[in-house]
Scaffold this motif. Structure first.
Motif, PDB file in Angstrom:
ATOM      1  N   LEU A  58       0.137   1.056   1.704  1.00 19.02           N
ATOM      2  CA  LEU A  58      -0.844   1.959   1.109  1.00 19.02           C
ATOM      3  C   LEU A  58      -1.729   1.206   0.122  1.00 19.02           C
ATOM      4  O   LEU A  58      -2.956   1.331   0.164  1.00 19.02           O
ATOM      5  CB  LEU A  58      -0.162   3.134   0.405  1.00 19.02           C
ATOM      6  N   LEU A  59      -1.120   0.415  -0.752  1.00 13.68           N
ATOM      7  CA  LEU A  59      -1.904  -0.338  -1.726  1.00 13.68           C
ATOM      8  C   LEU A  59      -2.870  -1.295  -1.029  1.00 13.68           C
ATOM      9  O   LEU A  59      -4.055  -1.341  -1.369  1.00 13.68           O
ATOM     10  CB  LEU A  59      -0.989  -1.129  -2.674  1.00 13.68           C
ATOM     11  N   PHE A  60      -2.384  -2.022  -0.049  1.00 16.93           N
ATOM     12  CA  PHE A  60      -3.253  -2.936   0.683  1.00 16.93           C
ATOM     13  C   PHE A  60      -4.393  -2.183   1.358  1.00 16.93           C
ATOM     14  O   PHE A  60      -5.548  -2.596   1.299  1.00 16.93           O
ATOM     15  CB  PHE A  60      -2.467  -3.753   1.714  1.00 16.93           C
ATOM     16  N   ASP A  61      -4.072  -1.066   1.983  1.00 18.36           N
ATOM     17  CA  ASP A  61      -5.086  -0.250   2.657  1.00 18.36           C
ATOM     18  C   ASP A  61      -6.164   0.207   1.676  1.00 18.36           C
ATOM     19  O   ASP A  61      -7.357   0.121   1.977  1.00 18.36           O
ATOM     20  CB  ASP A  61      -4.417   0.959   3.320  1.00 18.36           C
ATOM     21  N   LEU A 116       0.205  -6.984  -4.892  1.00 20.14           N
ATOM     22  CA  LEU A 116       0.173  -7.219  -3.448  1.00 20.14           C
ATOM     23  C   LEU A 116       1.123  -8.347  -3.059  1.00 20.14           C
ATOM     24  O   LEU A 116       1.290  -9.314  -3.799  1.00 20.14           O
ATOM     25  CB  LEU A 116      -1.246  -7.593  -2.996  1.00 20.14           C
ATOM     26  N   GLU A 117       1.724  -8.206  -1.889  1.00 18.41           N
ATOM     27  CA  GLU A 117       2.524  -9.297  -1.334  1.00 18.41           C
ATOM     28  C   GLU A 117       1.596 -10.481  -1.087  1.00 18.41           C
ATOM     29  O   GLU A 117       0.392 -10.295  -0.863  1.00 18.41           O
ATOM     30  CB  GLU A 117       3.167  -8.853  -0.026  1.00 18.41           C
ATOM     31  N   PRO A 118       2.115 -11.699  -1.121  1.00 18.49           N
ATOM     32  CA  PRO A 118       1.261 -12.891  -0.989  1.00 18.49           C
ATOM     33  C   PRO A 118       0.301 -12.874   0.204  1.00 18.49           C
ATOM     34  O   PRO A 118      -0.875 -13.207   0.054  1.00 18.49           O
ATOM     35  CB  PRO A 118       2.266 -14.039  -0.882  1.00 18.49           C
ATOM     36  N   LYS A 119       0.763 -12.481   1.386  1.00 15.60           N
ATOM     37  CA  LYS A 119      -0.134 -12.490   2.554  1.00 15.60           C
ATOM     38  C   LYS A 119      -1.268 -11.479   2.371  1.00 15.60           C
ATOM     39  O   LYS A 119      -2.407 -11.750   2.746  1.00 15.60           O
ATOM     40  CB  LYS A 119       0.624 -12.240   3.855  1.00 15.60           C
ATOM     41  N   ASN A 120      -0.977 -10.332   1.788  1.00 14.39           N
ATOM     42  CA  ASN A 120      -2.016  -9.329   1.539  1.00 14.39           C
ATOM     43  C   ASN A 120      -2.961  -9.792   0.439  1.00 14.39           C
ATOM     44  O   ASN A 120      -4.170  -9.580   0.520  1.00 14.39           O
ATOM     45  CB  ASN A 120      -1.392  -7.980   1.179  1.00 14.39           C
ATOM     46  N   VAL A 125      -8.203 -11.738  -1.635  1.00 16.25           N
ATOM     47  CA  VAL A 125      -8.896 -12.809  -2.360  1.00 16.25           C
ATOM     48  C   VAL A 125      -9.990 -13.407  -1.487  1.00 16.25           C
ATOM     49  O   VAL A 125     -11.084 -13.713  -1.972  1.00 16.25           O
ATOM     50  CB  VAL A 125      -7.893 -13.879  -2.863  1.00 16.25           C
ATOM     51  N   ALA A 126      -9.742 -13.547  -0.200  1.00 21.32           N
ATOM     52  CA  ALA A 126     -10.772 -14.065   0.717  1.00 21.32           C
ATOM     53  C   ALA A 126     -11.962 -13.108   0.777  1.00 21.32           C
ATOM     54  O   ALA A 126     -13.125 -13.547   0.780  1.00 21.32           O
ATOM     55  CB  ALA A 126     -10.183 -14.281   2.108  1.00 21.32           C
ATOM     56  N   LEU A 127     -11.707 -11.809   0.795  1.00 17.71           N
ATOM     57  CA  LEU A 127     -12.804 -10.828   0.801  1.00 17.71           C
ATOM     58  C   LEU A 127     -13.570 -10.870  -0.520  1.00 17.71           C
ATOM     59  O   LEU A 127     -14.802 -10.749  -0.530  1.00 17.71           O
ATOM     60  CB  LEU A 127     -12.262  -9.417   1.065  1.00 17.71           C
TER      61      LEU A 127
END
Length: 137
Positions: A58-61, A116-120, A125-127
């Motif tokens: 949910l947070l990532f979304d 956020l988890e590292p992959k998220n 960060v890229a965005l």
């Protein structure tokens, strides 16, 4: 807010996202519980899993949707502006307006990046880097 019998999954997911934004903004990601979220939306806690997989998802979304909207909106705001000074002025005007109008999303996107988890986190960060690079174009 109580769930309307027969309401659609899209409406329920939109309500979950809206309530998630409110609760995370009010309490922070770590302090918000899925039970609070379910109550706010008018669902049984177990029913949330019909719409979201985990609290982290949910947070990532929420942050990802914010960043995608931010990028599309800045591209629209800069479209057709070629002169560097005019692009800078347009970027600044857009940035200020967007951040004033979407305080919750901006706050969560900045303050909850740590949750956020590292992959998220890497994806967000890229965005963010893509957004910042609009100043260099």
């Amino acid at each position: 807010m109580t769930r309307t019998a027969g309401s659609s999954g899209k409406k329920t997911l939109a309500a979950i996202r809206e309530a998630g934004l409110d609760l995370i903004h009010e309490h922070g990601f770590e302090a918000m519980s899925l039970r609070q979220l379910a109550t706010r939306v008018g669902l049984q806690p177990g029913s949330l899993y019909n719409h979201i997989e985990t609290k982290q998802d949910l947070l990532f979304d929420l942050i990802h949707n914010h960043m995608v909207t931010l990028l599309a909106s800045i591209d629209d705001a800069l479209d057709g502006i070629e002169e560097p000074i005019e692009r800078l002025k347009a970027f600044i005007a857009f940035h200020l307006t967007y951040h004033i109008e979407r305080k919750r999303e901006v706050f969560i996107g900045s303050s909850e990046l740590r949750s956020l988890e590292p992959k998220n986190r890497r994806k967000i960060v890229a965005l963010r880097r893509d957004y910042e690079n609009r100043l260099c174009e």
